[in-house]
Design a protein around this motif. Structure first.
Motif, PDB file in Angstrom:
ATOM      1  N   HIS A  36       1.003  -1.093   0.065  1.00 48.11           N
ATOM      2  CA  HIS A  36       0.068  -0.100   0.262  1.00 48.11           C
ATOM      3  C   HIS A  36       0.924   1.327   0.013  1.00 48.11           C
ATOM      4  O   HIS A  36       2.037   1.038   0.357  1.00 48.11           O
ATOM      5  N   PRO A  37       0.431   2.455  -0.555  1.00 45.61           N
ATOM      6  CA  PRO A  37       1.188   3.525  -0.592  1.00 45.61           C
ATOM      7  C   PRO A  37       1.765   4.119   0.817  1.00 45.61           C
ATOM      8  O   PRO A  37       0.920   3.860   1.823  1.00 45.61           O
ATOM      9  N   ASN A  39       2.250   7.003   3.209  1.00 42.74           N
ATOM     10  CA  ASN A  39       2.401   8.691   3.256  1.00 42.74           C
ATOM     11  C   ASN A  39       3.506   8.792   4.324  1.00 42.74           C
ATOM     12  O   ASN A  39       2.840   8.764   5.589  1.00 42.74           O
ATOM     13  N   TRP A  85      10.746  10.429  -1.086  1.00 36.98           N
ATOM     14  CA  TRP A  85       9.253  10.137  -1.536  1.00 36.98           C
ATOM     15  C   TRP A  85       9.602   9.515  -3.105  1.00 36.98           C
ATOM     16  O   TRP A  85       8.853   8.536  -3.185  1.00 36.98           O
ATOM     17  N   SER A  88      10.684   5.752  -2.349  1.00 37.08           N
ATOM     18  CA  SER A  88       9.603   5.164  -1.791  1.00 37.08           C
ATOM     19  C   SER A  88       8.497   4.554  -2.766  1.00 37.08           C
ATOM     20  O   SER A  88       8.332   3.426  -2.628  1.00 37.08           O
ATOM     21  N   ALA A  89       8.315   5.603  -3.415  1.00 37.75           N
ATOM     22  CA  ALA A  89       7.244   5.068  -4.651  1.00 37.75           C
ATOM     23  C   ALA A  89       7.980   4.044  -5.721  1.00 37.75           C
ATOM     24  O   ALA A  89       7.091   3.093  -6.094  1.00 37.75           O
ATOM     25  N   LEU A  92       7.704   0.912  -3.818  1.00 36.29           N
ATOM     26  CA  LEU A  92       6.160   0.242  -3.842  1.00 36.29           C
ATOM     27  C   LEU A  92       5.787  -0.288  -5.213  1.00 36.29           C
ATOM     28  O   LEU A  92       5.190  -1.315  -5.358  1.00 36.29           O
ATOM     29  N   HIS A  93       6.336   0.233  -6.155  1.00 32.51           N
ATOM     30  CA  HIS A  93       5.995  -0.149  -7.793  1.00 32.51           C
ATOM     31  C   HIS A  93       6.757  -1.393  -7.833  1.00 32.51           C
ATOM     32  O   HIS A  93       6.240  -2.446  -8.581  1.00 32.51           O
ATOM     33  N   CYS A  96       5.016  -4.421  -6.098  1.00 35.13           N
ATOM     34  CA  CYS A  96       3.579  -4.707  -7.003  1.00 35.13           C
ATOM     35  C   CYS A  96       3.870  -5.294  -8.160  1.00 35.13           C
ATOM     36  O   CYS A  96       3.222  -6.244  -8.528  1.00 35.13           O
TER      37      CYS A  96
END
Length: 203
Positions: A36-37, A39, A85, A88-89, A92-93, A96
Motif C-alpha cells: 500500500h502507498p 504517506n 518520496w 519510496s514510490a 512500492l512499484h 507490486c
C-alpha cells in the motif's frame, strides 16, 4: 549395506494425503497484505521505524544490483525528502510488479518506469547538491514576505550507516513526541487510550 526401507513401521500411521484445495487455503492464510502507498507525513513512530529500515534495505539492494552512482542515489538520500518520496514510490512499484499474483509483463513495466525514475533521481540529487562525500540540506527558495532560510553548508560524510541510524532515531523520537503531545491535548493517556474520568460511574 542393507537397502533403506522408506515404508512406515507397522504401528506408524500413514500420512494423510494433501489435497490441492487445502494447500491453496493454507497459502492464502500465509500471504501478507498487499503493498500500500506510504504517506510519510502520517506514519506513527513504530510504523516509520519499520518503513525506514525496509526502504533502506531495498535501496541498498537497488544501488548494488544496478550499479547506481551517487549522482542517482547519494549516501544520505534519507536526509532529502524529495529523494525519500521518489525512492519510496519506486519501491512500492517494485513490490507490486514482482507480486506473485501480478502478470508476467509487470517487471518489464517496472524497468521502463525505473529508467524515468533514474532521471528524476539525477535531477533531485543535482538540485539538492548531495554527493558521495559531502551533504547539505536542500536549499529552500524564500518567497516574497518570507524570512530567508538558514545558510546551507556542506558537511563531510564519514559514517553513512551511523548517520542513517541516528536519523531514524531522531525521526522516531520526534514522531513519538508529537503523538504524546496530541494525546495530552485530548486528555488521553497515550499508553492505554483512557480518558481521565472514564471509570467513574454514571449518575
Amino acid at each position: 549395506m542393507a537397502p533403506i526401507d522408506h515404508a512406515p513401521a507397522p504401528d506408524e500411521p500413514e500420512p494423510a494425503p494433501i489435497h490441492i484445495d487445502d494447500a491453496r487455503e493454507r497459502e492464502s492464510e500465509l500471504q501478507v497484505e498487499p503493498p500500500h502507498p506510504i504517506n510519510w507525513n502520517l506514519l506513527a513512530a513504530e510504523e516509520a521505524e519499520a518503513e525506514w529500515l525496509e526502504l533502506n534495505q531495498w535501496v541498498n539492494w537497488l544501488r548494488r544490483t544496478y550499479g547506481l552512482p551517487a549522482a542517482v542515489v547519494p549516501p544520505l538520500w534519507h536526509r532529502h525528502p524529495e529523494l525519500v518520496w521518489e525512492l519510496s514510490a519506486l519501491h512500492l512499484h517494485w513490490l507490486c510488479a514482482y507480486d506473485p499474483e501480478q502478470n508476467g509483463s509487470a517487471p518489464l513495466g517496472w524497468h521502463r518506469d525505473f529508467a524515468d525514475a533514474r532521471q528524476r533521481l539525477r535531477d533531485w540529487t543535482a538540485t539538492c547538491g548531495s554527493r558521495l562525500d559531502k551533504d547539505r540540506p536542500t536549499r529552500q527558495t524564500s518567497w516574497p514576505g518570507e524570512e530567508p532560510g538558514p545558510p546551507v553548508d556542506d558537511r563531510p560524510i564519514t559514517d553513512r550507516d551511523g548517520d542513517f541510524i541516528q536519523f531514524v532515531l531522531d525521526d522516531v523520537t520526534a514522531r513519538r513526541q508529537a503523538e504524546e503531545d496530541f494525546y495530552a491535548g485530548l486528555g488521553v493517556a497515550p499508553d492505554t487510550g483512557e480518558v481521565p474520568g472514564d471509570d467513574e460511574p454514571d449518575t
